[in-house]
Design a protein around this motif. Structure first.
Motif, PDB file in Angstrom:
ATOM      1  N   ILE A 229      12.272  -4.242 -35.358  1.00  0.00           N
ATOM      2  CA  ILE A 229      13.634  -4.083 -34.869  1.00  0.00           C
ATOM      3  C   ILE A 229      13.739  -4.943 -33.634  1.00  0.00           C
ATOM      4  CG2 ILE A 229      15.397  -2.409 -34.254  1.00  0.00           C
ATOM      5  CD1 ILE A 229      13.497  -0.236 -35.169  1.00  0.00           C
ATOM      6  N   VAL A 230      14.633  -5.887 -33.663  1.00  0.00           N
ATOM      7  CA  VAL A 230      14.644  -6.936 -32.644  1.00  0.00           C
ATOM      8  C   VAL A 230      15.960  -6.922 -31.873  1.00  0.00           C
ATOM      9  CG1 VAL A 230      14.399  -9.419 -32.257  1.00  0.00           C
ATOM     10  CG2 VAL A 230      13.203  -8.343 -34.168  1.00  0.00           C
TER      11      VAL A 230
ATOM     12  N   VAL B 227       5.552  -1.944 -29.247  1.00  0.00           N
ATOM     13  CA  VAL B 227       6.634  -2.540 -28.464  1.00  0.00           C
ATOM     14  C   VAL B 227       6.133  -3.857 -27.889  1.00  0.00           C
ATOM     15  CG1 VAL B 227       8.219  -2.219 -26.531  1.00  0.00           C
ATOM     16  CG2 VAL B 227       7.473  -0.237 -27.880  1.00  0.00           C
ATOM     17  N   ALA B 228       6.894  -4.922 -28.136  1.00  0.00           N
ATOM     18  CA  ALA B 228       6.500  -6.258 -27.675  1.00  0.00           C
ATOM     19  C   ALA B 228       7.675  -6.932 -26.985  1.00  0.00           C
ATOM     20  CB  ALA B 228       6.039  -7.114 -28.854  1.00  0.00           C
TER      21      ALA B 228
ATOM     22  N   LEU C 253      12.471   2.147 -23.545  1.00  0.00           N
ATOM     23  CA  LEU C 253      11.475   1.099 -23.754  1.00  0.00           C
ATOM     24  C   LEU C 253      12.026  -0.189 -23.166  1.00  0.00           C
ATOM     25  CD1 LEU C 253      10.623   1.907 -27.478  1.00  0.00           C
ATOM     26  CD2 LEU C 253       9.357   2.630 -25.431  1.00  0.00           C
ATOM     27  N   THR C 254      11.241  -0.840 -22.334  1.00  0.00           N
ATOM     28  CA  THR C 254      11.748  -1.964 -21.544  1.00  0.00           C
ATOM     29  C   THR C 254      10.765  -3.125 -21.586  1.00  0.00           C
ATOM     30  OG1 THR C 254      12.916  -0.438 -20.076  1.00  0.00           O
ATOM     31  CG2 THR C 254      12.430  -2.624 -19.182  1.00  0.00           C
TER      32      THR C 254
ATOM     33  N   HIS D 151      10.941  -5.301 -30.767  1.00  0.00           N
ATOM     34  CA  HIS D 151      10.834  -6.460 -29.878  1.00  0.00           C
ATOM     35  C   HIS D 151      12.041  -6.465 -28.944  1.00  0.00           C
ATOM     36  CE1 HIS D 151      10.344 -10.446 -28.251  1.00  0.00           C
ATOM     37  NE2 HIS D 151       9.155 -10.517 -28.832  1.00  0.00           N
ATOM     38  N   LEU D 152      11.759  -6.493 -27.642  1.00  0.00           N
ATOM     39  CA  LEU D 152      12.815  -6.277 -26.646  1.00  0.00           C
ATOM     40  C   LEU D 152      13.301  -7.558 -25.986  1.00  0.00           C
ATOM     41  CD1 LEU D 152      11.319  -3.049 -25.074  1.00  0.00           C
ATOM     42  CD2 LEU D 152      13.045  -3.257 -26.886  1.00  0.00           C
ATOM     43  N   GLY D 153      12.972  -8.696 -26.596  1.00  0.00           N
ATOM     44  CA  GLY D 153      13.583  -9.916 -26.100  1.00  0.00           C
ATOM     45  C   GLY D 153      12.627 -10.880 -25.443  1.00  0.00           C
ATOM     46  N   ASP D 154      13.143 -12.089 -25.162  1.00  0.00           N
ATOM     47  CA  ASP D 154      12.350 -13.250 -24.767  1.00  0.00           C
ATOM     48  C   ASP D 154      11.363 -13.582 -25.892  1.00  0.00           C
ATOM     49  OD1 ASP D 154      13.841 -13.148 -22.504  1.00  0.00           O
ATOM     50  OD2 ASP D 154      12.199 -12.771 -21.122  1.00  0.00           O
TER      51      ASP D 154
END
Ligand SMILES: [Fe+2]
Length: 513
Positions: free
Chosen positions: A228-229, A149-150, A402-403, A176-179
């Protein structure tokens, strides 16, 4: 709309444009003075029989059109069972067109489930690097998952060393959770605003993605396995909420145009399968990725549909203003219903939420008074209670959130009423730190004292180094290892694992290993 239709639609759009006399040249045998594959390759959104393959032609990446000079190019692609491409199992051709930033998205199917494949692109005499695609297990198959998780990679604030380590792990997926980019700062920008240099047009955002995508460690991580983005705020504008920008200065039309530019450039640079929208400003990126019968991953969008932050954003003592209004929403009504229905219908062992901002409250006032972030789920208490009640009813003790967003590691226990810590948790939250945002970091935020942790008993662990999460998921347990680096201001920091936390399927809460 299924994925075949989506790709066909894009091909039709490209074909339509090709017959319009617009001066664009079409070439099946282009000659490039510079390597057009400098932005690398990627795979994503795996299914049991395929996945999305991505590249973008950009021989001069920092130019607005990547140095393609309007040239419409045919790109060939291949998928093979072996790295040497002796056993090619799928191949075809796609168009790289100016109106889509010369990006290429190929939605491959016809592959076998639960298998590794290799892929590459060619255009003219140029060949891309080779990437790996792993298909998902067949429906119902309970196959273990290795997931990283990134989030939050700020090009100016630190090196992407974490991706070098991530790329050496045995992983099936990266979430990938953004930014993925930051809209502010940055060298190749032209637009100066009161908040500094910010990107606004689609050309600006394309050049910003090109700047980031050129990073060799980020490219290595993309080549390694499918991603997965989803996105957070900085893909458009810091802390934007629906149609409201950070400063509240933009008109609705300006924000709409900026969202369209940011969302289009995001799509052009990610290996994603999302349905087309009438306007890029309305691109819907919410989707489910299934890992056989082990896990369903629900990729959320906590930016596009949310109500504006209450009480002027920032940290606020609550209650204040409209903060507690039950009509206020983080996900929007449609996404809330989609998630609730999906959780009810899913038979997967684990329900995983790919989420933007922290769910657990971080109250930094001692005693009964509460002060929390208006941008996080704490700023949307009614929406958070709906989310956690839904999880409690439909996926209790087998839901993992996941955050990203806050550039720090946290291990949290989630319960519908955080004021009653004696109640059992219904889910856990692993907050992953940034890849580089915030620079070198420290062991803890200065504000995280023992007193603060006692005030927030649902927050079990914290750390303020850069890095990523490395998760091992089996039918029985979910284990998250926090990977951290001592520095990102200079290269080659070794990777460390300061903590490992586990949640057991069917049992509330977290255990430290
Ligand atoms: Fe961030």
């Amino acid at each position: 709309m299924d994925r075949r239709d989506f790709v066909t639609d894009l091909a039709r759009l490209a074909a339509l444009c090709a017959v319009v006399p617009n001066g664009w040249r079409v070439s099946g045998r282009p000659r490039f003075a510079d390597d057009p594959f400098q932005l690398g390759v990627a795979s994503g959104d795996p299914t049991p029989d395929g996945g999305v393959l991505w590249t973008r032609l950009a021989p001069r990446p920092l130019e607005p059109d990547g140095g393609m000079e309007g040239l419409r190019v045919t790109v060939s692609w291949q998928v093979a069972e072996d790295e040497g491409f002796a056993r090619v199992v799928q191949q075809g051709r796609a168009m790289a067109a100016p109106e889509l930033g010369f990006s290429v998205h190929v939605d491959v199917d016809g592959l076998a489930p639960d298998r590794w494949y290799f892929y590459r692109f060619t255009a003219g005499d140029a060949a891309s690097p080779v990437g790996r695609l792993r298909t998902a297990p067949a429906a119902g198959a309970v196959t273990p998952l290795r997931l990283a998780v990134a989030s939050c990679q700020h090009w100016e604030q630190g090196l992407f060393t974490a991706y070098g380590h991530l790329a050496r792990e045995e992983l099936d997926l990266v979430a990938h959770l953004g930014d993925y980019i930051y809209e502010g700062g940055g060298a190749p920008d032209r637009v100066r605003t009161h908040s500094g240099l910010e990107v606004r047009t689609v050309d600006d955002y394309r050049r910003r993605y090109a700047q980031y995508k050129a990073d060799p460690l980020l490219q290595a991580a993309h080549r390694r396995c499918p991603w997965i983005v989803t996105w957070d705020d900085h893909e458009v504008d810091n802390n934007y909420a629906g149609g409201v920008g950070e400063n509240g200065m933009e008109s609705e039309e300006q924000m709409h145009a900026r969202r369209a530019a940011g969302y289009q450039a995001w799509w052009e640079h990610q290996p994603v399968r999302v349905p087309r929208a009438r306007s890029w400003a309305d691109l819907d990126v919410t989707r489910r990725v299934s890992w056989g019968g082990l896990a369903d991953l629900w990729m959320l969008d906590g930016r596009q549909y949310r109500s504006d932050q209450a009480c002027g954003d920032g940290s606020r003592v609550v209650p204040c203003g409209a903060w507690a209004d039950p009509a206020r929403t983080m996900l929007g009504e449609r996404q809330e219903r989609w998630l609730a229905d999906g959780l009810a219908a899913s038979r997967a062992r684990w329900q995983v939420l790919g989420n933007q901002v922290m769910v657990a409250p971080l109250d930094d006032r001692a005693g009964a008074e509460q002060r929390v972030s208006m941008d996080q789920w704490s700023g949307y208490p009614a929406a958070r209670e709906r989310l956690l009640r839904t999880i409690g009813e439909r996926a209790a003790n087998r839901a993992v959130v996941l955050t990203g967003d806050i550039h720090a590691n946290w291990a949290n226990e989630l319960r519908p009423d955080f004021a009653r810590p004696e109640q059992p948790a219904v889910a856990v939250e692993f907050v992953g730190t940034s890849i580089s945002s915030g620079g070198d970091g420290s062991e803890r935020w200065n504000s995280v004292t023992d007193a603060l942790l006692a005030e927030n008993p649902h927050l079990r662990w914290h750390n303020n180094r850069r890095g990523y999460l490395s998760c091992t998921v089996t039918a029985e347990a979910w284990t998250t290892e926090y990977r951290t680096l001592a520095y990102v201001s200079r290269p080659d920091a070794p990777v460390e694992t300061p903590a490992r936390w586990r949640t057991t399927h069917g049992r509330p809460g977290l255990q430290r290993l």
